[in-house]
Design a protein around this motif. Sequence first.
Motif, PDB file in Angstrom:
ATOM      1  N   ASP A 227     -13.548  37.166  32.261  1.00 28.83           N
ATOM      2  CA  ASP A 227     -14.960  37.355  32.632  1.00 28.83           C
ATOM      3  C   ASP A 227     -15.803  37.671  31.394  1.00 28.83           C
ATOM      4  O   ASP A 227     -16.910  37.141  31.232  1.00 28.83           O
ATOM      5  N   ARG A 263     -12.690  29.814  33.345  1.00 28.35           N
ATOM      6  CA  ARG A 263     -13.656  30.095  34.413  1.00 28.35           C
ATOM      7  C   ARG A 263     -13.554  31.564  34.767  1.00 28.35           C
ATOM      8  O   ARG A 263     -12.451  32.113  34.849  1.00 28.35           O
ATOM      9  N   ASP A 264     -14.710  32.189  35.010  1.00 29.89           N
ATOM     10  CA  ASP A 264     -14.679  33.593  35.393  1.00 29.89           C
ATOM     11  C   ASP A 264     -14.413  33.737  36.880  1.00 29.89           C
ATOM     12  O   ASP A 264     -14.193  32.741  37.591  1.00 29.89           O
ATOM     13  N   GLY A 265     -14.437  34.974  37.382  1.00 21.38           N
ATOM     14  CA  GLY A 265     -14.112  35.242  38.774  1.00 21.38           C
ATOM     15  C   GLY A 265     -15.063  34.621  39.757  1.00 21.38           C
ATOM     16  O   GLY A 265     -14.726  34.444  40.941  1.00 21.38           O
ATOM     17  N   SER A 266     -16.258  34.250  39.280  1.00 25.61           N
ATOM     18  CA  SER A 266     -17.246  33.594  40.158  1.00 25.61           C
ATOM     19  C   SER A 266     -17.193  32.083  40.067  1.00 25.61           C
ATOM     20  O   SER A 266     -18.010  31.392  40.690  1.00 25.61           O
ATOM     21  N   GLY A 267     -16.239  31.581  39.260  1.00 29.45           N
ATOM     22  CA  GLY A 267     -16.105  30.137  39.117  1.00 29.45           C
ATOM     23  C   GLY A 267     -16.981  29.544  38.023  1.00 29.45           C
ATOM     24  O   GLY A 267     -17.021  28.323  37.853  1.00 29.45           O
ATOM     25  N   ARG A 268     -17.671  30.396  37.269  1.00 33.82           N
ATOM     26  CA  ARG A 268     -18.562  29.910  36.213  1.00 33.82           C
ATOM     27  C   ARG A 268     -17.741  29.474  35.007  1.00 33.82           C
ATOM     28  O   ARG A 268     -16.898  30.205  34.509  1.00 33.82           O
TER      29      ARG A 268
END
Length: 314
Positions: A227, A263-268
Amino acid sequence: CNNDRLRPLKFEVLHANSNSNNVLIGAADININQFLEGGVKEFTLTASDGKTSAGTIGVKNINLRKEYAFIDFITAGFEINLISAVDFTASNGNPGDSGSLHYINPNGTPNEYQSALRAVGEITLYYDSDKLVPMYGFGGQFKGKTSHAFPMNGNQDNPEVFQLDGMLETYRQSISTYELSGPTRFSNVLSTAVNEAQEIYKKNGKGYVIMLILTDGVIHDMAATIDQVVAGSRLPLSIIIVGIGNADFSQMNELDADETPLRDGSGRLMSRDIVQFVPFRECSRDMNRLRDEVLAEVPAQLTSYFKSRNITPH
């Protein structure tokens, strides 16, 4: 064109075939000055025989943009700020044991952390603007509890030390001051670099942060670390991770993200690659190779960031 506006550039027009054996229709040699003469330009294509006309190619618009190099930003006065972090987890071994990665030898022989700090610190400090380096420990005991981002000089208000000698002396003193603990978490120290990069972004944007992390192995907060890396990829930040010892560094290669973007935890998705991993033992005997490994990606990371923000040296 290497800044030579009279240097011919070859343009080729191909006929695309489904079998991938593309056929040359014609080619033209055109220099930049010809493009800049104004208006719609048409240039004659010469067939593969070098004699026959194969038609014309038209150019409606041209956008000429200078590509800046790493050194252009340095010489223009852009500030480079180095931040360092050292692994104080118990997996390094008891510093009193001669087999520990943190063992301070009375005869002055440097341990691997000292060697890496000197070698890599010297390389990265060359570009640091003021030679004042915030130094953090992670995974050690600070004021009676485990901390994952504590000032190695003990000063929470000002964790900076001066030049390479200050870094080495602060490390030596801190090993006898702070007890090793754990687990290994990167996200807290990474957040210090992300926050500093965010401050630069909010101001005039004419600065860049390089975070140097020395560690011996496995990360226990990989999701939170990713993240922070993804967040940092949108900011003026590069991260150099130096692997100490011979542990499993597969997670470091994952963070390096040369093949698979993070990708971070939000899918970004990360906007650019900002991590370079260097296994110190593989490079420590060859300073030229070490220098190449440390700086393999940082210059391109810096220039790509400023290009994405339309920031030029002038």
